[in-house]
Design a protein around this motif. Sequence first.
Motif, PDB file in Angstrom:
ATOM      1  N   SER A  69       0.810  -1.218   0.000  1.00  0.00           N
ATOM      2  CA  SER A  69       0.000   0.000   0.000  1.00  0.00           C
ATOM      3  C   SER A  69       0.841   1.264   0.000  1.00  0.00           C
ATOM      4  O   SER A  69       0.502   2.266   0.625  1.00  0.00           O
ATOM      5  N   GLY A  70       1.958   1.190  -0.710  1.00  0.00           N
ATOM      6  CA  GLY A  70       2.889   2.300  -0.858  1.00  0.00           C
ATOM      7  C   GLY A  70       4.156   1.756  -1.501  1.00  0.00           C
ATOM      8  O   GLY A  70       4.190   0.615  -1.964  1.00  0.00           O
ATOM      9  N   ALA A  71       5.192   2.572  -1.518  1.00  0.00           N
ATOM     10  CA  ALA A  71       6.459   2.187  -2.152  1.00  0.00           C
ATOM     11  C   ALA A  71       7.530   1.919  -1.097  1.00  0.00           C
ATOM     12  O   ALA A  71       7.509   2.496  -0.014  1.00  0.00           O
ATOM     13  N   HIS A  72       8.453   1.056  -1.453  1.00  0.00           N
ATOM     14  CA  HIS A  72       9.641   0.716  -0.650  1.00  0.00           C
ATOM     15  C   HIS A  72       9.267   0.026   0.656  1.00  0.00           C
ATOM     16  O   HIS A  72       8.853  -1.120   0.625  1.00  0.00           O
ATOM     17  N   HIS A 101      10.354  -4.524   4.025  1.00  0.00           N
ATOM     18  CA  HIS A 101      10.443  -3.986   2.667  1.00  0.00           C
ATOM     19  C   HIS A 101       9.246  -4.500   1.886  1.00  0.00           C
ATOM     20  O   HIS A 101       9.011  -5.709   1.817  1.00  0.00           O
ATOM     21  N   LEU A 102       8.476  -3.548   1.331  1.00  0.00           N
ATOM     22  CA  LEU A 102       7.258  -3.894   0.600  1.00  0.00           C
ATOM     23  C   LEU A 102       6.455  -4.927   1.387  1.00  0.00           C
ATOM     24  O   LEU A 102       6.259  -4.768   2.573  1.00  0.00           O
ATOM     25  N   ALA A 103       5.997  -5.990   0.720  1.00  0.00           N
ATOM     26  CA  ALA A 103       5.265  -7.054   1.419  1.00  0.00           C
ATOM     27  C   ALA A 103       6.084  -8.336   1.392  1.00  0.00           C
ATOM     28  O   ALA A 103       5.541  -9.440   1.487  1.00  0.00           O
ATOM     29  N   ASP A 104       7.415  -8.189   1.290  1.00  0.00           N
ATOM     30  CA  ASP A 104       8.301  -9.348   1.145  1.00  0.00           C
ATOM     31  C   ASP A 104       8.142 -10.384   2.251  1.00  0.00           C
ATOM     32  O   ASP A 104       8.199 -11.584   1.993  1.00  0.00           O
ATOM     33  N   ASP A 105       7.981  -9.929   3.491  1.00  0.00           N
ATOM     34  CA  ASP A 105       7.901 -10.861   4.627  1.00  0.00           C
ATOM     35  C   ASP A 105       6.490 -10.940   5.204  1.00  0.00           C
ATOM     36  O   ASP A 105       6.311 -11.377   6.339  1.00  0.00           O
ATOM     37  N   TYR A 106       5.491 -10.524   4.430  1.00  0.00           N
ATOM     38  CA  TYR A 106       4.109 -10.547   4.908  1.00  0.00           C
ATOM     39  C   TYR A 106       3.670 -11.978   5.210  1.00  0.00           C
ATOM     40  O   TYR A 106       3.897 -12.887   4.413  1.00  0.00           O
ATOM     41  N   LYS A 107       3.034 -12.149   6.366  1.00  0.00           N
ATOM     42  CA  LYS A 107       2.496 -13.459   6.769  1.00  0.00           C
ATOM     43  C   LYS A 107       1.063 -13.258   7.260  1.00  0.00           C
ATOM     44  O   LYS A 107       0.833 -12.507   8.209  1.00  0.00           O
ATOM     45  N   PRO A 108       0.085 -13.940   6.656  1.00  0.00           N
ATOM     46  CA  PRO A 108      -1.319 -13.777   7.059  1.00  0.00           C
ATOM     47  C   PRO A 108      -1.563 -14.066   8.544  1.00  0.00           C
ATOM     48  O   PRO A 108      -2.460 -13.474   9.145  1.00  0.00           O
TER      49      PRO A 108
END
Length: 185
Positions: free
Chosen positions: A79-82, A127-134
């Motif tokens: 939902s944005g940059a970087h 960084h971004l959604a690289d490590d996103y976990k639900p």
Amino acid sequence: MKTTLHVFVAVLISSATYAQHEHHQPAESETAKPKPKSPRQSAMAMVGDNHVHVDYGSPSVRGRQIWNGLVAYDQVWASGAHKATWIDFSQDVTINGKLVPKGKYGFFTIPGPKEWTLILSKDWDMHLADDYKPEQDIVRVQVKPEMHQNVTEALTYEVVPEGKKKGEIKMRWDKLSVSLPFQNK
């Protein structure tokens, strides 16, 4: 005496040349960095006694196709940059009937053509959604995007108070906006 004078002149010339070449002070135009294309921005407001702060990287449209182009449908977006966008509440809030304790949260979205999923995650520093976990999600909200006639060139967030108890966090970019409503506890 002549030799001493020649040596003295040679040392002066050598020193001046050294100063010019080795200790060159760059002109202001040489040190000016180009402005980032997606600068960090923030939006904040008081909703009653609750200070709500949003921090995000703000990319611009720059003639690109944003939705289902630069930002893919049906995939988690930061939902944005970087760095991931984050939201900080100074007091507990309720979102979609669920208690969200005061604190800082990552704000992620899953854009779709007719419906978006807005997500607050316990994990906000990535960084971004690289490590996103639900499994780190604290709340998910389904919303319908609102379409606009005019283009909002740079991604923009706004915290909109609706009295002392309620507010919304509004994200607008290109010809679309979505809102995350909340209520102070």
